[in-house]
Design a protein around this motif. Sequence first.
Motif, PDB file in Angstrom:
ATOM      1  N   VAL A 317      -0.189  -4.912   3.649  1.00  0.00           N
ATOM      2  CA  VAL A 317       0.394  -4.060   4.693  1.00  0.00           C
ATOM      3  C   VAL A 317       1.124  -2.929   3.988  1.00  0.00           C
ATOM      4  O   VAL A 317       2.031  -3.185   3.181  1.00  0.00           O
ATOM      5  N   ALA A 318       0.761  -1.692   4.282  1.00  0.00           N
ATOM      6  CA  ALA A 318       1.273  -0.579   3.494  1.00  0.00           C
ATOM      7  C   ALA A 318       1.784   0.552   4.361  1.00  0.00           C
ATOM      8  O   ALA A 318       1.249   0.826   5.435  1.00  0.00           O
ATOM      9  N   VAL A 319       2.830   1.201   3.874  1.00  0.00           N
ATOM     10  CA  VAL A 319       3.339   2.437   4.477  1.00  0.00           C
ATOM     11  C   VAL A 319       3.270   3.510   3.406  1.00  0.00           C
ATOM     12  O   VAL A 319       4.051   3.512   2.452  1.00  0.00           O
ATOM     13  N   SER A 320       2.294   4.396   3.513  1.00  0.00           N
ATOM     14  CA  SER A 320       2.135   5.534   2.583  1.00  0.00           C
ATOM     15  C   SER A 320       2.013   5.098   1.129  1.00  0.00           C
ATOM     16  O   SER A 320       2.422   5.822   0.228  1.00  0.00           O
ATOM     17  N   MET A 321       1.446   3.927   0.883  1.00  0.00           N
ATOM     18  CA  MET A 321       1.294   3.442  -0.488  1.00  0.00           C
ATOM     19  C   MET A 321      -0.175   3.253  -0.871  1.00  0.00           C
ATOM     20  O   MET A 321      -0.525   3.363  -2.036  1.00  0.00           O
ATOM     21  N   ILE A 322      -1.023   2.939   0.077  1.00  0.00           N
ATOM     22  CA  ILE A 322      -2.454   2.764  -0.187  1.00  0.00           C
ATOM     23  C   ILE A 322      -3.152   3.948   0.460  1.00  0.00           C
ATOM     24  O   ILE A 322      -3.594   3.901   1.602  1.00  0.00           O
ATOM     25  N   SER A 323      -3.216   5.038  -0.270  1.00  0.00           N
ATOM     26  CA  SER A 323      -3.771   6.265   0.299  1.00  0.00           C
ATOM     27  C   SER A 323      -4.884   6.775  -0.584  1.00  0.00           C
ATOM     28  O   SER A 323      -5.521   6.006  -1.311  1.00  0.00           O
ATOM     29  N   GLU A 324      -5.120   8.071  -0.549  1.00  0.00           N
ATOM     30  CA  GLU A 324      -6.256   8.632  -1.267  1.00  0.00           C
ATOM     31  C   GLU A 324      -6.198   8.322  -2.752  1.00  0.00           C
ATOM     32  O   GLU A 324      -5.149   8.370  -3.381  1.00  0.00           O
ATOM     33  N   GLY A 325      -7.365   7.985  -3.286  1.00  0.00           N
ATOM     34  CA  GLY A 325      -7.491   7.752  -4.706  1.00  0.00           C
ATOM     35  C   GLY A 325      -7.134   6.350  -5.163  1.00  0.00           C
ATOM     36  O   GLY A 325      -7.451   5.969  -6.284  1.00  0.00           O
ATOM     37  N   THR A 326      -6.460   5.562  -4.321  1.00  0.00           N
ATOM     38  CA  THR A 326      -6.095   4.205  -4.709  1.00  0.00           C
ATOM     39  C   THR A 326      -7.347   3.335  -4.742  1.00  0.00           C
ATOM     40  O   THR A 326      -8.052   3.217  -3.741  1.00  0.00           O
ATOM     41  N   ASP A 327      -7.626   2.731  -5.873  1.00  0.00           N
ATOM     42  CA  ASP A 327      -8.862   1.999  -6.098  1.00  0.00           C
ATOM     43  C   ASP A 327      -8.616   0.503  -5.996  1.00  0.00           C
ATOM     44  O   ASP A 327      -8.124  -0.120  -6.926  1.00  0.00           O
ATOM     45  N   ILE A 328      -8.939  -0.064  -4.822  1.00  0.00           N
ATOM     46  CA  ILE A 328      -8.900  -1.515  -4.644  1.00  0.00           C
ATOM     47  C   ILE A 328     -10.248  -1.894  -4.052  1.00  0.00           C
ATOM     48  O   ILE A 328     -10.440  -1.883  -2.831  1.00  0.00           O
TER      49      ILE A 328
END
Length: 459
Positions: A317-328
């Motif tokens: 659960v994320a607030v502005s932490m898993i955004s563009e470019g994040t590789d999961i």
Amino acid sequence: MTGLRKWQADCLEHAKSHYLRHRDFFVQATPASGKTRFAAEIAKWLLEEKLIDFVICFAPTREVVAGMQRTFSIVLQQRFGNVIASVGAAYTYQSMEYQSEEFWDIFNNFRTLAIFDEIHHCAGHDPLLSNTWGQQIIRYIQDQATYTLGLSGTPWRSDDLPIALARYSDPEGRLICDYRYDLQSAVADGVCRAPRITLIDNPLIRLVEEKENTESVRGFSCFSQLLSESPVSYEDLLRHDDILNAVLDIGIHQLNAVRNTTPQAGGLVVATDIEHAQQIAEILHDKHQTYVVVTSKTPKAQQLIDQFRHDHTSWIVAVSMISEGTDIQRLSVCCYLSRIRTELHYRQVLGRILRKMGTEDREAWLYVIAEPTLRKYSQRIANDLPEDQSTLQAKKLQDRLTKSHADNANGNTEDTKENEDHPFSATKQNGKHELQVTEPPLLTLSFSQYYRQYLLSLI
């Protein structure tokens, strides 16, 4: 590290020819297609040809910067980062305004390749109409760097300002890309998952407003009508427990189905703020789901994200932490519960679940409340690949929702009897709206179609 994808090898050859005549190269490649690996290969070629001395990268977040440093170190087989004898380093855009004059002298004193990941964050053609990052590029890099490489999966800005280092046609004002790789091609090539988007709506909503000793009741046939003809806001819907339960139940059901064949698959919930994230976390806890919450206030948030990347926790659960470019790569299901309603953000979040893990990993699922603006964006995505005829019927989704409520009530995910319908309505008490249960159940309208060349239609 595996060999280059076809588009990466093709784009590399284009770049080699382009850099013989021009300084700047602009690549539009769909999210999750492998832009960082391509950029590292460009840097490797320029270094081997002894055309540059250093590589300096900029990216929107520290998470992306860390990923770039890892990839460049592997591809270049050299030190890459803020250590002695590094061939280059990566920095956030935010750090630009705090760099010393000695730092910027690198571009004057050495032959340098400047790489900008998600460069649409930088507005900068005219210093008077540029944002801070664009101004830094104009002042220190635009005419000083030996070569530049601009990368973007969504090359436009919500404020319609031109992107730094980009070229536009005259008089149409269309972005000119030196190489373009859209999602239709990525799906066809097996590079990205095919997105499946489901809009969640309700055909019968009652709004009860209490004023002194009287009460008025109005009915609405969908969220769109409720939002346009009543004081109830989109954020009210996002924070209502019954709606959150409905959306999360559908997401959980889908993630469970995926994990039957891909046990490491995970889900992403994009929350509105920290309080909202905690509300969602409590619901996931009640549904016996494993989860982690990451916000700007979470201690060691990046470590938690990296841990989630490699473990088997079901949800993040994320607030502005898993955004563009994040590789999961293991993210394959997303519940979009953010109050942000810009097309740029919406498409960037969708990109977080498109990265593939294997050859059979073909689809990604996004669930969103049928708010008019998000419906419009979703329809644009759905229209991009009309030849994809796969749809998820509303009746099937109703059955799924009803079964999901029964499953969670019993604390399991096995087949159970369908329980009573679980709908909701809206009530206003003491000037505040409160959504309450009524008939009938949530009706989910959905379409499950790919994108097709969506970036082309927006340029």
